[in-house]
Design a protein around this motif. Structure first.
Motif, PDB file in Angstrom:
ATOM      1  N   UNK A   1       5.715  -0.792  13.886  1.00 39.40           N
ATOM      2  CA  UNK A   1       6.093  -0.708  12.474  1.00 39.40           C
ATOM      3  C   UNK A   1       5.360  -1.775  11.678  1.00 39.40           C
ATOM      4  N   UNK A   2       4.622  -1.339  10.652  1.00 38.87           N
ATOM      5  CA  UNK A   2       3.801  -2.259   9.859  1.00 38.87           C
ATOM      6  C   UNK A   2       4.361  -2.412   8.449  1.00 38.87           C
ATOM      7  N   UNK A   3       4.236  -3.623   7.923  1.00 34.39           N
ATOM      8  CA  UNK A   3       4.430  -3.907   6.501  1.00 34.39           C
ATOM      9  C   UNK A   3       3.067  -4.383   5.987  1.00 34.39           C
ATOM     10  N   UNK A   4       2.407  -3.549   5.165  1.00 35.26           N
ATOM     11  CA  UNK A   4       1.036  -3.838   4.745  1.00 35.26           C
ATOM     12  C   UNK A   4       0.965  -4.003   3.233  1.00 35.26           C
ATOM     13  N   UNK A   5       0.361  -5.127   2.809  1.00 37.37           N
ATOM     14  CA  UNK A   5       0.140  -5.417   1.390  1.00 37.37           C
ATOM     15  C   UNK A   5      -1.361  -5.633   1.175  1.00 37.37           C
ATOM     16  N   UNK A   6      -1.856  -5.149   0.056  1.00 36.92           N
ATOM     17  CA  UNK A   6      -3.289  -5.274  -0.230  1.00 36.92           C
ATOM     18  C   UNK A   6      -3.490  -5.778  -1.653  1.00 36.92           C
TER      19      UNK A   6
ATOM     20  N   UNK B   1       0.854  -1.190   0.000  1.00 38.40           N
ATOM     21  CA  UNK B   1       0.000   0.000   0.000  1.00 38.40           C
ATOM     22  C   UNK B   1       0.898   1.252   0.000  1.00 38.40           C
ATOM     23  N   UNK B   2       0.460   2.350  -0.636  1.00 40.18           N
ATOM     24  CA  UNK B   2      -0.867   2.638  -1.118  1.00 40.18           C
ATOM     25  C   UNK B   2      -0.986   2.232  -2.597  1.00 40.18           C
ATOM     26  N   UNK B   3      -2.104   1.543  -2.942  1.00 44.82           N
ATOM     27  CA  UNK B   3      -2.319   1.119  -4.320  1.00 44.82           C
ATOM     28  C   UNK B   3      -2.823   2.290  -5.154  1.00 44.82           C
ATOM     29  N   UNK B   4      -2.140   2.526  -6.282  1.00 44.88           N
ATOM     30  CA  UNK B   4      -2.553   3.549  -7.231  1.00 44.88           C
ATOM     31  C   UNK B   4      -2.255   3.048  -8.646  1.00 44.88           C
ATOM     32  N   UNK B   5      -2.974   3.611  -9.627  1.00 46.50           N
ATOM     33  CA  UNK B   5      -2.772   3.257 -11.036  1.00 46.50           C
ATOM     34  C   UNK B   5      -2.940   1.759 -11.287  1.00 46.50           C
ATOM     35  N   UNK B   6      -3.912   1.177 -10.601  1.00 46.10           N
ATOM     36  CA  UNK B   6      -4.257  -0.228 -10.802  1.00 46.10           C
ATOM     37  C   UNK B   6      -5.700  -0.299 -11.302  1.00 46.10           C
TER      38      UNK B   6
END
Length: 246
Positions: free
Chosen positions: A172-177, A31-36
């Motif tokens: 501390x976060x590692x976030x994938x969406x 994240x942050x997802x853009x242009x998808x």
């Protein structure tokens, strides 16, 4: 564009209505997802009259979190790994959104006074993952989905992770969406009347007409009559002839 191309799911009958389904997905990304974008075919009006459109959005979140308790006393801390996943109209307005989240809660020892991810008051959680699905049915306002070709809808994914439970803490976060969108068109097929073509059986014509055969037959009959007449005259003449004496 989405890495996975659209694929038809099913085509089923429901009384007089039929359904046509497609799906596309965005794989897990930071994240942050853009242009998808998710892509799928528009509804072809030649198939019939579109009655409703079902959108089913499944959002996926995955990642890890590292937490340190900074309080002078032990604390019970909860961390929530989440992502706000949404699909938008072509003009950018939100069409459908979902918020998947994965949570973890643990007791933490008192901190050493330094928030540096070092010491006994630090814990790391990996492999956090969850999915969530939301649906939306449009019974009108779906003209933007009618036509020929494909349509691309923007997909957004914003991190919504947080940790609570201590007045002083470091997280501390590692976030994938990721996202998967299923689209179902429900429509009434066009009624087409099929008129069978007439079957014309032609009787083959004879190579010689009846009149021609009649003429040929009469000619043969007359010829036979003439031959018969000549034969009778020859026999009569032979009988009448007298032998000559020398």
């Amino acid at each position: 564009m989405a890495i996975g191309s659209f694929a038809p799911i099913s085509m089923a009958n429901a009384s007089s209505l039929k359904t046509l389904s497609y799906q596309d997905y965005i794989p897990l990304q930071r994240t942050q997802l853009r242009n998808q974008f998710v892509s799928f075919p528009l509804f072809n009006p030649d198939l019939g009259s579109l009655k409703s459109v079902l959108f089913s959005l499944t959002g996926e979140v995955e990642g890890s979190v590292k937490i340190e308790n900074g309080d002078a006393a032990a604390a019970f801390i909860t961390a929530s790994l989440g992502a706000d996943v949404s699909v938008r109209y072509p003009d950018g307005r939100e069409l459908l959104a979902v918020l998947p989240a994965a949570s973890v809660s643990e007791n933490f020892l008192a901190g050493d006074g330094d928030l540096d991810f070092i010491g006994s008051s630090v814990k790391t959680f990996t492999g956090l993952r969850n999915t969530k699905t939301e649906q939306l049915i449009l019974n009108d306002g779906f003209d933007f989905l009618i036509g020929l070709g494909d349509i691309n809808l923007p997909v957004f994914g914003d991190g919504k992770s947080q940790a609570t439970g201590a007045g002083n803490l470091l997280a501390g976060f590692q976030t994938f969406a990721g996202a998967k969108l299923k689209v179902v068109y429900e429509y009434e097929p066009l009624k087409r009347t099929i008129t069978p073509e007439p079957i014309n059986k032609k009787v083959p014509e004879p190579s010689l007409s009846i009149a021609a055969l009649t003429v040929v037959g009469m000619g043969l009959w007359l010829k036979n009559c003439r031959l018969a007449g000549k034969t009778e005259n020859f026999v009569a003449n032979f009988r009448d002839r007298k032998p000559k004496l020398y």
